[in-house]
Motif scaffolding. Sequence first.
Motif, PDB file in Angstrom:
ATOM      1  N   HIS A 161       0.802  -1.223   0.000  1.00 21.09           N
ATOM      2  CA  HIS A 161       0.000   0.000   0.000  1.00 21.09           C
ATOM      3  C   HIS A 161       0.838   1.277   0.000  1.00 21.09           C
ATOM      4  CE1 HIS A 161      -3.651  -2.302   0.362  1.00 21.09           C
ATOM      5  NE2 HIS A 161      -3.159  -2.946   1.405  1.00 21.09           N
ATOM      6  N   ALA A 162       2.136   1.169   0.127  1.00 24.83           N
ATOM      7  CA  ALA A 162       2.990   2.357   0.010  1.00 24.83           C
ATOM      8  C   ALA A 162       2.765   3.009  -1.350  1.00 24.83           C
ATOM      9  CB  ALA A 162       4.456   1.967   0.168  1.00 24.83           C
ATOM     10  N   ASN A 163       2.878   4.318  -1.398  1.00 25.59           N
ATOM     11  CA  ASN A 163       2.750   5.015  -2.682  1.00 25.59           C
ATOM     12  C   ASN A 163       3.866   4.636  -3.638  1.00 25.59           C
ATOM     13  OD1 ASN A 163       1.823   7.910  -0.788  1.00 25.59           O
ATOM     14  ND2 ASN A 163       0.433   6.502  -1.786  1.00 25.59           N
ATOM     15  N   LYS A 164       5.070   4.468  -3.091  1.00 26.37           N
ATOM     16  CA  LYS A 164       6.253   4.262  -3.924  1.00 26.37           C
ATOM     17  C   LYS A 164       6.523   2.774  -4.128  1.00 26.37           C
ATOM     18  CE  LYS A 164       8.176   8.631  -2.262  1.00 26.37           C
ATOM     19  NZ  LYS A 164       9.171   9.282  -1.375  1.00 26.37           N
ATOM     20  N   PRO A 165       7.260   2.419  -5.192  1.00 29.88           N
ATOM     21  CA  PRO A 165       7.578   1.013  -5.448  1.00 29.88           C
ATOM     22  C   PRO A 165       8.400   0.405  -4.320  1.00 29.88           C
ATOM     23  CG  PRO A 165       8.059   2.362  -7.379  1.00 29.88           C
ATOM     24  CD  PRO A 165       7.779   3.311  -6.263  1.00 29.88           C
ATOM     25  N   THR A 166       8.120  -0.871  -4.039  1.00 28.56           N
ATOM     26  CA  THR A 166       8.861  -1.618  -3.033  1.00 28.56           C
ATOM     27  C   THR A 166       9.478  -2.856  -3.674  1.00 28.56           C
ATOM     28  OG1 THR A 166       6.848  -2.790  -2.359  1.00 28.56           O
ATOM     29  CG2 THR A 166       7.418  -0.798  -1.139  1.00 28.56           C
ATOM     30  N   GLY A 177       6.328 -16.977   7.785  1.00 27.41           N
ATOM     31  CA  GLY A 177       5.960 -15.569   7.898  1.00 27.41           C
ATOM     32  C   GLY A 177       6.851 -14.646   7.099  1.00 27.41           C
ATOM     33  N   GLY A 178       8.064 -15.085   6.770  1.00 23.59           N
ATOM     34  CA  GLY A 178       8.925 -14.277   5.911  1.00 23.59           C
ATOM     35  C   GLY A 178       8.321 -14.071   4.529  1.00 23.59           C
ATOM     36  N   THR A 179       7.556 -15.068   4.058  1.00 25.62           N
ATOM     37  CA  THR A 179       6.886 -14.897   2.760  1.00 25.62           C
ATOM     38  C   THR A 179       5.696 -13.957   2.876  1.00 25.62           C
ATOM     39  OG1 THR A 179       5.438 -16.837   3.054  1.00 25.62           O
ATOM     40  CG2 THR A 179       7.587 -17.199   2.009  1.00 25.62           C
ATOM     41  N   ASP A 180       5.063 -13.889   4.066  1.00 23.12           N
ATOM     42  CA  ASP A 180       3.990 -12.918   4.253  1.00 23.12           C
ATOM     43  C   ASP A 180       4.503 -11.501   3.995  1.00 23.12           C
ATOM     44  OD1 ASP A 180       2.066 -14.785   4.917  1.00 23.12           O
ATOM     45  OD2 ASP A 180       2.330 -14.568   7.080  1.00 23.12           O
ATOM     46  N   ILE A 181       5.754 -11.259   4.366  1.00 23.78           N
ATOM     47  CA  ILE A 181       6.363  -9.951   4.111  1.00 23.78           C
ATOM     48  C   ILE A 181       6.740  -9.815   2.639  1.00 23.78           C
ATOM     49  CG2 ILE A 181       8.302  -8.429   4.660  1.00 23.78           C
ATOM     50  CD1 ILE A 181       8.418  -9.803   7.423  1.00 23.78           C
ATOM     51  N   ALA A 182       7.502 -10.764   2.128  1.00 23.62           N
ATOM     52  CA  ALA A 182       8.066 -10.652   0.781  1.00 23.62           C
ATOM     53  C   ALA A 182       6.989 -10.539  -0.291  1.00 23.62           C
ATOM     54  CB  ALA A 182       8.971 -11.847   0.497  1.00 23.62           C
ATOM     55  N   LEU A 183       5.890 -11.295  -0.152  1.00 24.46           N
ATOM     56  CA  LEU A 183       4.875 -11.321  -1.203  1.00 24.46           C
ATOM     57  C   LEU A 183       4.058 -10.043  -1.268  1.00 24.46           C
ATOM     58  CD1 LEU A 183       5.751 -14.281  -1.351  1.00 24.46           C
ATOM     59  CD2 LEU A 183       3.352 -14.893  -1.709  1.00 24.46           C
ATOM     60  N   PHE A 184       4.179  -9.185  -0.262  1.00 24.14           N
ATOM     61  CA  PHE A 184       3.534  -7.881  -0.326  1.00 24.14           C
ATOM     62  C   PHE A 184       4.359  -6.868  -1.124  1.00 24.14           C
ATOM     63  CE2 PHE A 184       0.841  -8.823   3.556  1.00 24.14           C
ATOM     64  CZ  PHE A 184      -0.376  -8.633   2.910  1.00 24.14           C
ATOM     65  N   ALA A 185       5.625  -7.162  -1.403  1.00 26.20           N
ATOM     66  CA  ALA A 185       6.473  -6.236  -2.162  1.00 26.20           C
ATOM     67  C   ALA A 185       6.043  -6.220  -3.624  1.00 26.20           C
ATOM     68  CB  ALA A 185       7.931  -6.635  -2.042  1.00 26.20           C
ATOM     69  N   ALA A 213      -2.014 -16.927  -4.030  1.00 26.71           N
ATOM     70  CA  ALA A 213      -2.778 -17.056  -5.275  1.00 26.71           C
ATOM     71  C   ALA A 213      -2.686 -15.786  -6.110  1.00 26.71           C
ATOM     72  CB  ALA A 213      -4.242 -17.387  -4.970  1.00 26.71           C
ATOM     73  N   HIS A 214      -2.603 -14.639  -5.466  1.00 24.36           N
ATOM     74  CA  HIS A 214      -2.508 -13.373  -6.201  1.00 24.36           C
ATOM     75  C   HIS A 214      -1.163 -13.236  -6.900  1.00 24.36           C
ATOM     76  CE1 HIS A 214      -6.280 -11.944  -4.511  1.00 24.36           C
ATOM     77  NE2 HIS A 214      -5.848 -12.303  -3.314  1.00 24.36           N
ATOM     78  N   MET A 272       1.943   7.014  -9.898  1.00 22.16           N
ATOM     79  CA  MET A 272       0.787   6.818 -10.779  1.00 22.16           C
ATOM     80  C   MET A 272       0.772   5.417 -11.377  1.00 22.16           C
ATOM     81  SD  MET A 272       0.176  10.472 -12.710  1.00 22.16           S
ATOM     82  CE  MET A 272       1.892  10.854 -13.101  1.00 22.16           C
ATOM     83  N   ALA A 273       1.945   4.930 -11.786  1.00 21.45           N
ATOM     84  CA  ALA A 273       2.019   3.577 -12.346  1.00 21.45           C
ATOM     85  C   ALA A 273       1.631   2.539 -11.304  1.00 21.45           C
ATOM     86  CB  ALA A 273       3.428   3.304 -12.877  1.00 21.45           C
ATOM     87  N   LYS A 274       2.119   2.708 -10.064  1.00 17.17           N
ATOM     88  CA  LYS A 274       1.800   1.746  -9.019  1.00 17.17           C
ATOM     89  C   LYS A 274       0.318   1.774  -8.673  1.00 17.17           C
ATOM     90  CE  LYS A 274       2.924   0.113  -4.393  1.00 17.17           C
ATOM     91  NZ  LYS A 274       3.947  -0.002  -3.343  1.00 17.17           N
ATOM     92  N   LEU A 275      -0.259   2.957  -8.546  1.00 16.28           N
ATOM     93  CA  LEU A 275      -1.685   3.055  -8.241  1.00 16.28           C
ATOM     94  C   LEU A 275      -2.530   2.406  -9.332  1.00 16.28           C
ATOM     95  CD1 LEU A 275      -1.949   6.703  -6.851  1.00 16.28           C
ATOM     96  CD2 LEU A 275      -2.188   4.584  -5.549  1.00 16.28           C
ATOM     97  N   ALA A 276      -2.167   2.643 -10.588  1.00 19.17           N
ATOM     98  CA  ALA A 276      -2.929   2.073 -11.697  1.00 19.17           C
ATOM     99  C   ALA A 276      -2.861   0.551 -11.685  1.00 19.17           C
ATOM    100  CB  ALA A 276      -2.407   2.620 -13.029  1.00 19.17           C
ATOM    101  N   LEU A 277      -1.659  -0.002 -11.437  1.00 16.91           N
ATOM    102  CA  LEU A 277      -1.498  -1.453 -11.437  1.00 16.91           C
ATOM    103  C   LEU A 277      -2.087  -2.082 -10.177  1.00 16.91           C
ATOM    104  CD1 LEU A 277       2.094  -1.566 -12.915  1.00 16.91           C
ATOM    105  CD2 LEU A 277      -0.019  -2.230 -14.064  1.00 16.91           C
ATOM    106  N   ASN A 278      -1.955  -1.399  -9.048  1.00 14.23           N
ATOM    107  CA  ASN A 278      -2.539  -1.917  -7.815  1.00 14.23           C
ATOM    108  C   ASN A 278      -4.058  -1.979  -7.886  1.00 14.23           C
ATOM    109  OD1 ASN A 278      -0.208  -2.471  -6.439  1.00 14.23           O
ATOM    110  ND2 ASN A 278      -0.543  -0.994  -4.796  1.00 14.23           N
ATOM    111  N   SER A 279      -4.663  -1.096  -8.666  1.00  8.60           N
ATOM    112  CA  SER A 279      -6.123  -1.115  -8.765  1.00  8.60           C
ATOM    113  C   SER A 279      -6.603  -2.454  -9.296  1.00  8.60           C
ATOM    114  CB  SER A 279      -6.615   0.031  -9.666  1.00  8.60           C
ATOM    115  OG  SER A 279      -6.211  -0.159 -11.024  1.00  8.60           O
ATOM    116  N   ALA A 280      -5.857  -3.033 -10.234  1.00  7.67           N
ATOM    117  CA  ALA A 280      -6.224  -4.350 -10.766  1.00  7.67           C
ATOM    118  C   ALA A 280      -5.973  -5.438  -9.729  1.00  7.67           C
ATOM    119  CB  ALA A 280      -5.436  -4.642 -12.041  1.00  7.67           C
ATOM    120  N   LEU A 281      -4.837  -5.363  -9.026  1.00  5.46           N
ATOM    121  CA  LEU A 281      -4.510  -6.371  -8.023  1.00  5.46           C
ATOM    122  C   LEU A 281      -5.524  -6.353  -6.879  1.00  5.46           C
ATOM    123  CD1 LEU A 281      -2.534  -8.498  -6.924  1.00  5.46           C
ATOM    124  CD2 LEU A 281      -1.236  -6.634  -5.884  1.00  5.46           C
ATOM    125  N   LEU A 282      -5.851  -5.165  -6.388  1.00  8.72           N
ATOM    126  CA  LEU A 282      -6.784  -5.060  -5.269  1.00  8.72           C
ATOM    127  C   LEU A 282      -8.191  -5.482  -5.668  1.00  8.72           C
ATOM    128  CD1 LEU A 282      -5.517  -1.693  -3.744  1.00  8.72           C
ATOM    129  CD2 LEU A 282      -5.121  -3.989  -2.876  1.00  8.72           C
TER     130      LEU A 282
END
Length: 346
Positions: A161-166, A177-185, A213-214, A272-282
């Motif tokens: 959910h950060a504005n900037k790329p991670t 639990g390490g994958t719970d962190i990594a897969l959010f990047a 799955a995502h 802007m690129a992240k927000l546009a792409l995240n809209s599809a993921l979310l």
Amino acid sequence: MSDYTDHAGTRPAAWYEGLTEGKDSLFADREQPPADIRYRTLTYEVTDRVARITFDRPERGNAITADTPIELAAAVERADLDPRVHVILVSGRGKGFCGGYDLSIFAENGFTPDGGAAPVDGTVLDPAVQARNHNPWGTWDPMVDYQMMSRFNRGFSSLLHANKPTVAKLHGFAVAGGTDIALFADQIICADDTKIGYPPTRVWGIPAAGMWAHRLGDQLAKRLLFTGDCISGKQAAEWGLAVESCPADELDERTEALVARIARMPINQLIMAKLALNSALLAQGVANSGMVSTVFDGISRHTREGYAFQLRSATVGFREAVRERDEPYGDWKRAQFRSGEESAED
């Protein structure tokens, strides 16, 4: 009055200038954000437009404590608000990225973690409350469990959910639990021999973040979670979980090349690129997946089998219980993932 002889059009590729550069910057003459904030579980620094968040409990495989999600979210927010930062890089110090939850605290000691930085006495995060809620002979309140675990997810999901790329840089092991962190990047880059997976689906765990799955799609995610098997970093790239893998001795160089290319982009373009792409993921239902998975993670720790694993860990130690869990699958101390056995979870 404005000096119309000195404007962006007179400077080559002025769009690549940093947000704090130039007389027309919104941040002209403003001080830089404070740099002396310290954390218990990680370090933070900014160099070359990159915020570098590094898990810093190498003696424990960078295992997750109650402080980890709070500090990760705080560091991500710090980077998000810093106009010098274009991209956020998360990595781990020592032999691996993150070995999951510090279950030498949780499983062996009745779910009673060490005191954290934030005061929690008398709340649902109170260690004594959580210990009582994980008593195999007591009554389990699933929503007290959910209130705790959902806050871990909330902190980890700051990467999504950060504005900037991670970017997550994985080496050695990124398990449980390490994958719970990594897969959010937004991007994962890893060493070829990185151990990646969620073995606790064999008993006492469901990935609470709900991101498999995502990131992988239905069939490949099920292939891993129906068995608890791990894959290598090289397989992760082949399956599309990582954007790139490479020999371990090239990982730093390849990662720096990737984040440097991202950091060259203007911040507003990146957001802007992240927000546009995240809209599809979310829109795929990431929030619902996390909610359902967190509830089931709690249930998995309070089944007959889950209690058996918890009691066995308390009786003979967590590492022995994990050996008994994994030996039937033939991957206890697998040579190609040997470094992963130093992690706290697996």
